[in-house]
Design a protein around this motif. Structure first.
Motif, PDB file in Angstrom:
ATOM      1  N   UNK A 250       0.657  -1.038  -0.004  1.00 17.01           N
ATOM      2  CA  UNK A 250      -0.086  -0.164   0.113  1.00 17.01           C
ATOM      3  C   UNK A 250       0.797   1.270   0.002  1.00 17.01           C
ATOM      4  N   UNK A 251       0.690   2.238  -1.044  1.00 16.40           N
ATOM      5  CA  UNK A 251       1.465   3.425  -1.090  1.00 16.40           C
ATOM      6  C   UNK A 251       2.486   3.267  -1.967  1.00 16.40           C
ATOM      7  N   UNK A 252       2.650   1.966  -2.650  1.00 18.66           N
ATOM      8  CA  UNK A 252       3.463   1.943  -3.490  1.00 18.66           C
ATOM      9  C   UNK A 252       3.489   2.874  -4.823  1.00 18.66           C
ATOM     10  N   UNK A 253       2.236   3.211  -5.256  1.00 21.58           N
ATOM     11  CA  UNK A 253       2.094   4.303  -6.020  1.00 21.58           C
ATOM     12  C   UNK A 253       1.428   5.601  -5.375  1.00 21.58           C
ATOM     13  N   UNK A 254       1.777   6.568  -5.866  1.00 19.81           N
ATOM     14  CA  UNK A 254       0.963   7.853  -5.189  1.00 19.81           C
ATOM     15  C   UNK A 254      -0.190   8.200  -5.759  1.00 19.81           C
ATOM     16  N   UNK A 255      -1.191   8.537  -4.949  1.00 17.26           N
ATOM     17  CA  UNK A 255      -2.430   8.827  -5.342  1.00 17.26           C
ATOM     18  C   UNK A 255      -2.591  10.082  -6.572  1.00 17.26           C
ATOM     19  N   UNK A 256      -1.613  10.890  -6.733  1.00 14.50           N
ATOM     20  CA  UNK A 256      -1.537  11.603  -8.020  1.00 14.50           C
ATOM     21  C   UNK A 256      -1.339  10.822  -9.476  1.00 14.50           C
TER      22      UNK A 256
END
Length: 105
Positions: free
Chosen positions: A61-67
């Motif tokens: 979780x968090x490996x990709x940014x929400x942006x």
């Protein structure tokens, strides 16, 4: 994505109800101090792609940014990694816009 079968922004995993355990949250807090953007280990109960179903898939979780959710007008919820496709042959059929997965389901 090393060491997992699926990686996604924390917002996506929150949408589907996947939460990190207590120990993973403690490690995440320490990681953010040391390295900036924290990743948290999670276990996703089920992931399916066509007929291929995996249970208890290790993830980040968090490996990709929400942006990074919206790129080129298409929502990208996450990344499926080599652990998910273990023992499978994966081919992208660009002409038919299909992901072809061959091997044991």
């Amino acid at each position: 994505m090393a060491g997992c079968g699926v990686a996604a922004p924390s917002a996506v995993l929150d949408e589907v109800g996947v939460k990190a355990g207590r120990m993973a949250r403690l490690i995440k807090g320490a990681g953010s101090v040391l390295q900036g953007r924290p990743w948290t280990a999670v276990t996703v109960p089920n992931v399916a792609v066509g007929p291929l179903l995996r249970e208890k898939v290790a993830g980040w979780s968090g490996a990709l940014d929400d942006s990074e959710l919206w790129r080129h007008g298409v929502r990208r919820d996450g990344i499926l990694s080599h652990d998910f496709f273990r023992d499978q042959r994966v081919t992208i059929d660009w002409g038919r816009h299909e992901l072809v997965v061959e091997g044991k389901p």
